[in-house]
Structures are given as C-alpha cells and as structure tokens.
Design an enzyme around this catalytic site. Sequence first.
Site, mmCIF file in Angstrom:
data_model
loop_
_atom_site.group_PDB
_atom_site.id
_atom_site.type_symbol
_atom_site.label_atom_id
_atom_site.label_comp_id
_atom_site.label_asym_id
_atom_site.label_seq_id
_atom_site.Cartn_x
_atom_site.Cartn_y
_atom_site.Cartn_z
ATOM 1 C CG HIS A 9 -1.920 1.154 1.144
ATOM 2 N ND1 HIS A 9 -1.604 2.405 1.637
ATOM 3 C CD2 HIS A 9 -3.165 1.243 0.633
ATOM 4 C CE1 HIS A 9 -2.633 3.207 1.430
ATOM 5 N NE2 HIS A 9 -3.598 2.524 0.826
ATOM 6 C CD GLU A 45 7.069 7.866 -6.197
ATOM 7 O OE1 GLU A 45 7.297 7.152 -7.200
ATOM 8 O OE2 GLU A 45 6.052 8.549 -6.087
ATOM 9 C CG LEU A 70 -2.533 -9.195 6.538
ATOM 10 C CD1 LEU A 70 -2.889 -8.817 7.961
ATOM 11 C CD2 LEU A 70 -1.726 -10.477 6.510
ATOM 12 N N GLY A 73 -8.885 -6.689 -0.472
ATOM 13 C CA GLY A 73 -9.797 -5.568 -0.288
ATOM 14 C C GLY A 73 -9.943 -4.784 -1.577
ATOM 15 C CG HIS A 75 -6.206 -0.175 -2.076
ATOM 16 N ND1 HIS A 75 -6.552 0.949 -2.787
ATOM 17 C CD2 HIS A 75 -6.080 0.229 -0.790
ATOM 18 C CE1 HIS A 75 -6.632 1.990 -1.970
ATOM 19 N NE2 HIS A 75 -6.352 1.570 -0.754
#
Length: 119
Positions: A9, A45, A70, A73, A75
């Site tokens: 993320h 980055e 984990l 979701g 994303h």
Amino acid sequence: MRGVILFAHGSRDPQWRRPVDAVAQRIGQLQPAVQVRCAFLELCEPDLPSAAAALAEAGVTQLTVLPMFLGTGKHAREDLPLIIEQVRAAHPQMALHLLAAVGEDPRMLDLIARIALGG
C-alpha cells in the site's frame, strides 16, 4: 530473466516499508538471479508501473507481482487489476503473473496462526 515485484500500500512513515524491503532482500538471498523490486500504491515510491519499467529495462521477461496485503480488499480487487493492465500494455514482451494477496495463501495463514500461538 525472472523478476518479482512486492506490491504494498505505502505510508508516509518511512519505517513502515522496512518489512517489505526485508522480504525483497530475503528473496535476493534465496534466488540471487531473480530481480526484485518493491512498489507501492500510494505515499511511497516507486509505483508499480515504474518498478515494472525498471525491470523491463533490466531484461526481465517473466514478472511475478505479489500483493503484500492480508486480504483482497478494494485496492487489490479494483485498483490493482487496472494497474496490471497498464503494465501489460506498456510491456507486452513481458509475461506477467499476478499472485493472490499474500494473506490469502494457506501457508501464510498457518504461519500467522503459529506466531499468534507463540511458536
């Protein structure tokens, strides 16, 4: 040549990425011939397209992307497939394999349960 991108993320906290970088380092120790990069959805980055471009420039022809989530979701379910399609379009010569989120692998689930149990 084979490459791996660990996709996470991202965070504003620079210490947050240390475990992701440690996994990349461990992959390099286990398989020195494999090119490894970390990539992030936001706040860090490089992003996934940039990491993939660097690997393509390094001669990678087989790329595996491991989502360091984990679970699957929003994303991983919505954002990541769009980014993967961008990478495929930009690098059609590179075979790209997207793995399931690391937390959905039964081996990881077993390891987390063992850690929780103290061993």
